[in-house]
Design a protein around this motif. Sequence first.
Motif, mmCIF file in Angstrom:
data_model
loop_
_atom_site.group_PDB
_atom_site.id
_atom_site.type_symbol
_atom_site.label_atom_id
_atom_site.label_comp_id
_atom_site.label_asym_id
_atom_site.label_seq_id
_atom_site.Cartn_x
_atom_site.Cartn_y
_atom_site.Cartn_z
ATOM 1 N N ALA A 116 44.096 -50.716 7.550
ATOM 2 C CA ALA A 116 45.353 -51.051 8.232
ATOM 3 C C ALA A 116 46.449 -51.360 7.217
ATOM 4 O O ALA A 116 47.599 -50.930 7.373
ATOM 5 C CB ALA A 116 45.137 -52.241 9.162
ATOM 6 N N LEU B 148 43.639 -60.402 17.042
ATOM 7 C CA LEU B 148 44.440 -59.974 15.896
ATOM 8 C C LEU B 148 45.833 -60.599 15.896
ATOM 9 O O LEU B 148 46.608 -60.379 14.967
ATOM 10 C CB LEU B 148 44.569 -58.445 15.884
ATOM 11 C CG LEU B 148 43.254 -57.655 15.910
ATOM 12 C CD1 LEU B 148 43.539 -56.159 15.853
ATOM 13 C CD2 LEU B 148 42.343 -58.070 14.762
ATOM 14 N N ASN B 149 46.130 -61.375 16.934
ATOM 15 C CA ASN B 149 47.459 -61.989 17.037
ATOM 16 C C ASN B 149 47.476 -63.434 16.560
ATOM 17 O O ASN B 149 48.519 -63.964 16.199
ATOM 18 C CB ASN B 149 47.953 -61.933 18.493
ATOM 19 C CG ASN B 149 48.124 -60.505 18.980
ATOM 20 O OD1 ASN B 149 48.702 -59.678 18.284
ATOM 21 N ND2 ASN B 149 47.601 -60.210 20.166
ATOM 22 N N GLU C 99 48.133 -41.819 13.530
ATOM 23 C CA GLU C 99 47.925 -42.353 14.884
ATOM 24 C C GLU C 99 46.440 -42.427 15.223
ATOM 25 O O GLU C 99 45.975 -43.389 15.845
ATOM 26 C CB GLU C 99 48.664 -41.483 15.902
ATOM 27 C CG GLU C 99 50.177 -41.665 15.854
ATOM 28 C CD GLU C 99 50.912 -40.764 16.836
ATOM 29 O OE1 GLU C 99 51.794 -41.281 17.548
ATOM 30 O OE2 GLU C 99 50.586 -39.564 16.882
ATOM 31 N N LYS D 288 52.847 -49.956 16.795
ATOM 32 C CA LYS D 288 51.503 -49.753 17.349
ATOM 33 C C LYS D 288 50.587 -50.947 17.082
ATOM 34 O O LYS D 288 49.667 -51.231 17.841
ATOM 35 C CB LYS D 288 50.865 -48.493 16.744
ATOM 36 C CG LYS D 288 51.622 -47.205 17.022
ATOM 37 C CD LYS D 288 51.396 -46.731 18.437
ATOM 38 C CE LYS D 288 52.053 -45.371 18.667
ATOM 39 N NZ LYS D 288 51.840 -44.881 20.048
ATOM 40 N N MET D 289 50.820 -51.622 15.955
ATOM 41 C CA MET D 289 50.037 -52.811 15.590
ATOM 42 C C MET D 289 50.939 -53.760 14.823
ATOM 43 O O MET D 289 51.930 -53.338 14.224
ATOM 44 C CB MET D 289 48.836 -52.434 14.708
ATOM 45 C CG MET D 289 47.730 -51.693 15.410
ATOM 46 S SD MET D 289 46.196 -51.590 14.419
ATOM 47 C CE MET D 289 46.734 -50.680 12.984
ATOM 48 N N PHE E 252 38.419 -54.411 18.086
ATOM 49 C CA PHE E 252 38.711 -54.712 19.489
ATOM 50 C C PHE E 252 38.283 -56.119 19.897
ATOM 51 O O PHE E 252 38.979 -56.813 20.631
ATOM 52 C CB PHE E 252 38.023 -53.680 20.395
ATOM 53 C CG PHE E 252 38.061 -54.047 21.853
ATOM 54 C CD1 PHE E 252 39.240 -53.945 22.580
ATOM 55 C CD2 PHE E 252 36.924 -54.527 22.493
ATOM 56 C CE1 PHE E 252 39.276 -54.302 23.921
ATOM 57 C CE2 PHE E 252 36.953 -54.885 23.829
ATOM 58 C CZ PHE E 252 38.133 -54.768 24.550
ATOM 59 N N ILE F 37 45.030 -45.436 13.472
ATOM 60 C CA ILE F 37 45.433 -46.673 14.150
ATOM 61 C C ILE F 37 44.526 -46.926 15.348
ATOM 62 O O ILE F 37 44.053 -48.050 15.568
ATOM 63 C CB ILE F 37 46.914 -46.604 14.585
ATOM 64 C CG1 ILE F 37 47.825 -46.680 13.354
ATOM 65 C CG2 ILE F 37 47.246 -47.739 15.560
ATOM 66 C CD1 ILE F 37 49.296 -46.477 13.659
ATOM 67 N N ARG F 38 44.253 -45.869 16.117
ATOM 68 C CA ARG F 38 43.358 -46.013 17.269
ATOM 69 C C ARG F 38 41.951 -46.420 16.822
ATOM 70 O O ARG F 38 41.295 -47.250 17.459
ATOM 71 C CB ARG F 38 43.319 -44.706 18.070
ATOM 72 C CG ARG F 38 44.546 -44.485 18.948
ATOM 73 C CD ARG F 38 44.346 -43.321 19.904
ATOM 74 N NE ARG F 38 44.411 -42.043 19.199
ATOM 75 C CZ ARG F 38 45.537 -41.340 19.039
ATOM 76 N NH1 ARG F 38 46.685 -41.806 19.531
ATOM 77 N NH2 ARG F 38 45.519 -40.188 18.403
ATOM 78 N N ILE G 214 41.129 -48.090 14.087
ATOM 79 C CA ILE G 214 41.158 -49.485 13.629
ATOM 80 C C ILE G 214 41.152 -50.436 14.825
ATOM 81 O O ILE G 214 40.426 -51.438 14.841
ATOM 82 C CB ILE G 214 42.396 -49.737 12.739
ATOM 83 C CG1 ILE G 214 42.236 -48.996 11.407
ATOM 84 C CG2 ILE G 214 42.607 -51.233 12.500
ATOM 85 C CD1 ILE G 214 43.506 -48.918 10.587
ATOM 86 N N LYS G 215 41.953 -50.106 15.832
ATOM 87 C CA LYS G 215 41.991 -50.942 17.039
ATOM 88 C C LYS G 215 40.617 -51.017 17.698
ATOM 89 O O LYS G 215 40.200 -52.075 18.180
ATOM 90 C CB LYS G 215 43.007 -50.376 18.035
ATOM 91 C CG LYS G 215 44.456 -50.685 17.698
ATOM 92 C CD LYS G 215 45.367 -50.151 18.796
ATOM 93 C CE LYS G 215 46.811 -50.554 18.565
ATOM 94 N NZ LYS G 215 47.708 -50.044 19.633
ATOM 95 N N GLU G 216 39.929 -49.892 17.698
ATOM 96 C CA GLU G 216 38.604 -49.851 18.312
ATOM 97 C C GLU G 216 37.614 -50.724 17.535
ATOM 98 O O GLU G 216 36.842 -51.489 18.122
ATOM 99 C CB GLU G 216 38.105 -48.401 18.364
ATOM 100 C CG GLU G 216 36.761 -48.211 19.050
ATOM 101 C CD GLU G 216 36.788 -48.558 20.529
ATOM 102 O OE1 GLU G 216 35.722 -48.912 21.064
ATOM 103 O OE2 GLU G 216 37.880 -48.496 21.147
#
Length: 327
Positions: free
Chosen positions: A76, A47-48, A32, A94-95, A43, A35-36, A38-40
């Motif tokens: 990821a 990513l969609n 977790e 989460k992603m 950002f 994951i946070r 990677i998101k940061e």
Amino acid sequence: MTNKAYFEELQAELGNEMQNYSNLFKSKEEIEDEIRDIKEKLFHYDLNNAELFSQQISQIEDRKKILEIKKALENARNLYNIIRMYGHFDLLDKMDFKKFNKLYNETIRHLELLNLKEKIANSVDTTNLLNVALENILFMFRKISEDEIIIADQLKDILRKTREALGGNFDKKDSEFVSLYDELKRLFNKKNLDEITQEEMKLNIGSLQQIFDKVAELNRKNNLLKAKYENDSKYARIHKRILEKGNISKKESEICETLLDIKTQADEKILINTRLLENESYFYQMLIQIVIGSFIKKKIELDTESAKYINACLSKEYMNEYQGANE
């Protein structure tokens, strides 16, 4: 098989190497946290939507930043496998892990383009590098429309034709060739060809067409000259170097007759004894006698410096051909 059994089997198989694989066995909390992280790191990027993501990263010229994005996407992808192995399927929400493969591939493509551009900028002999770059250019559009696709296909086609025409030229030291090649290089470096508008594509098509036409005409003249030397490009190049030097003879028919006489004698000696080319200094001395003799025979004045110049060019041509280094 339970996770514990899987772990024990893997440990038994890998033995002491197991510590190298310890990163595979993360706690749910560690996953977790990653994951946070990677998101940061990702950002600022979409990513969609892979198309938007590609457009965003294509504007980045800093290779270090692209490498950071690549590393985050690699992490990821690795996490996805670890999550599935451990059965933490709730973390998959989460992603959107499935999209990361496509985003990763887009990142790799842009990184390859940056690497090529860097090599082209730093390399002295960039012919092969630029050919590769031109062959592998990818066109990403801000807006996808049928008109743009048609124009993009036209641009790809003229790029391919221009690249092939440049590649088919056998005299890459010709000042005219160098000028055309530099013109293409400037066009390539001026702006990312992987993200251009419809109007820019049209302008590039026009510029490339002009370069292609000039290269095609240069190749036509080169091939006519090569035919005079029994399709031996070595002597066609020497013919042009003599003309460029300007102080030997300006009559092409005289130059051709003299070089053909040299060619006949030199080729005959090599045919009798191919080992002549194993001793470069001996071959050079043998060749200069032929060069001077042929120019005397054809009653063309040749000073010492010019004789050495022609002989050096010829000797290098033969040695390059013998060593397989000829362009």
